[in-house]
Design an enzyme around this catalytic site. Structure first.
Site, short mmCIF file in Angstrom:
data_model
loop_
_atom_site.label_atom_id
_atom_site.label_comp_id
_atom_site.label_asym_id
_atom_site.label_seq_id
_atom_site.Cartn_x
_atom_site.Cartn_y
_atom_site.Cartn_z
N ASP A 212 1.10 -1.38 -0.14
CA ASP A 212 0.07 -0.64 0.22
C ASP A 212 1.18 1.34 0.13
O ASP A 212 1.97 1.30 0.55
CB ASP A 212 -1.01 0.29 1.24
N ASP B 106 -7.51 -6.88 0.89
CA ASP B 106 -6.82 -6.96 1.17
C ASP B 106 -8.29 -6.53 2.82
O ASP B 106 -8.79 -5.67 2.26
CB ASP B 106 -6.09 -5.54 1.30
N CYS C 44 -14.30 -26.86 8.77
CA CYS C 44 -12.92 -26.35 8.31
C CYS C 44 -11.94 -27.32 8.33
O CYS C 44 -11.44 -28.45 9.34
CB CYS C 44 -12.83 -25.18 9.39
N CYS D 194 -8.62 -26.38 8.49
CA CYS D 194 -7.12 -25.62 8.30
C CYS D 194 -7.16 -26.65 10.08
O CYS D 194 -7.18 -27.32 10.61
CB CYS D 194 -7.65 -24.16 9.38
N CYS E 237 -8.24 -26.10 13.47
CA CYS E 237 -9.60 -26.57 13.76
C CYS E 237 -9.25 -28.69 13.54
O CYS E 237 -10.14 -29.42 14.25
CB CYS E 237 -10.73 -26.92 12.29
N HIS F 179 -7.08 -20.06 11.61
CA HIS F 179 -8.23 -20.50 11.57
C HIS F 179 -8.88 -19.47 10.71
O HIS F 179 -9.56 -19.49 9.57
CB HIS F 179 -8.63 -20.88 12.68
ZN LIG Z 1 -9.70 -24.02 10.91
#
Ligand SMILES: [Zn+2]
Length: 351
Positions: free
Chosen positions: A60, A234, A272, A274, A277, A303
């Site tokens: 930016d 963003d 999820c 990830c 999780c 997450h």
């Molecule tokens: Zn997750």
């Protein structure tokens, strides 16, 4: 793009960012200029090497941050003179300086230096500011020394006046930039107004060049903007919220400190995949939060970012499938940021 203002997405290693599916990160010109300095980073091999990230980086311009220092800046045709709160020194940010810093950082995508004004603003004020933004953009273009290495994005302004947005977009397209951004939005306006301005800004932008909507937003805003032709975003929401203990899930937003999670064996979001999780229960994460362990910030950020990056991947799939798939995804996503049980389409309330 996850936001790494100071050359790091807070709490995340580059490997973590890869794990959640990030391809590109955003950093900030003005902040890196002040500390540790763009020349120091250049001498150490550039920002990619400095932060250990080999993917694309967009910076930016820092204009937004400088203009936020309300009492500390003086805006002239030359640029903006401001005093940095950190060291009390006066600095002058101009289009030329902005390009020099970003080239020293060696980033892949550089933002032009634009004028950011307050909202709401009168038409006269917006016209004058948009004209200045174009003059500054031309100075940015003239100041480039590495156009093959660092792409330059022009920023469509025009406040909340549709015709000014359309006219400015057309003006920028004539300058044949590498990519285009839509700026000056997400400043507190209602969602309908935001989307109307996105429409006006993107309508005339070429389809084969990146379109970046700055500072947006909630998952639903992202889906709506993608349907209007935006490619790149963003937003600090997934990372900043995570550090405060708030996570987005497919069933709604939750705050991990709540007593209701004390004995909850489920992951944050059963849908999820990830690392957080896959590995931890809400009860354990709540315990980490209440223990003030630094690990919690990393796990919740992982997450939230995974959810956002997953959304972008789902959107790419839905676009390939067709408009029906995109509409279906929009309905699903409309509740992600809301407290469980609330109605989609209403503004998020603090829990
Ligand atoms: Zn997750």
């Amino acid at each position: 793009m996850p936001v790494g203002t100071y050359g790091a997405v807070k709490g995340m290693t580059p490997a973590d960012l890869r794990e959640v599916g990030s391809h590109i990160v955003l950093s900030n010109t003005m902040h890196l200029w002040v500390r540790p300095g763009d020349e120091l980073i250049r001498d150490l091999g550039g920002l990619h090497s400095f932060m250990g990230w080999d993917g694309p980086i967009l910076t930016d311009s820092g204009g937004f941050q400088v203009f936020s220092l309300r009492d500390l800046n003086k805006v002239t045709e030359e640029g903006v003179r401001f005093r940095t709160p950190k060291d009390g020194l006066y600095r002058m940010l101009t289009p030329e300086v902005c390009i020099r810093i970003q080239e020293n950082l060696g980033v892949d995508l550089a933002m032009a230096f634009d004028e950011c004004i307050e909202w709401p603003a009168t038409r006269e004020r917006v016209v004058a500011s948009t004209e200045r933004t174009t003059r500054w953009l031309k100075r940015c273009m003239a100041a480039r020394t590495q156009p093959d290495r660092t792409a330059l994005l022009g920023i469509v302004q025009g406040g909340f006046y549709k015709d000014l947005r359309v006219a400015h977009a057309q003006e920028l397209v004539e300058l044949d930039l590498d990519a285009y951004a839509v700026g000056g939005l997400s400043v507190g306006e209602p969602r309908e107004q935001l989307l109307e301005m996105v429409d006006a800004s993107t309508h005339h932008l070429p389809e084969d060049k990146i379109r970046y909507l700055m500072g947006v937003g909630y998952p639903l805003d992202i889906v709506e903007a993608v349907t209007r032709g935006i490619d790149l975003f963003d937003c600090v929401l997934p990372t900043r919220n995570a550090r405060n203990g708030t996570v987005f899930t497919r069933a709604g937003r939750l705050h991990i400190k709540h007593a209701r999670y004390k004995t909850d064996p489920r992951p944050l979001d059963p849908g999820c995949s990830c690392y957080t999780c896959r590995s931890f229960s809400r009860a354990y994460l709540r315990h980490l939060f209440l223990s003030n362990d630094v690990l919690i910030s990393r796990l919740l950020t992982l997450h939230n970012l995974a959810l956002y990056q997953g959304l972008m991947a789902q959107l790419r799939g839905a676009i390939a499938e067709g408009p029906e798939a995109v509409r279906a995804l929009r309905d699903v996503v409309s509740r992600w940021h809301l407290p469980p049980g609330s109605t989609p389409g209403t503004a998020p309330e603090p829990e």
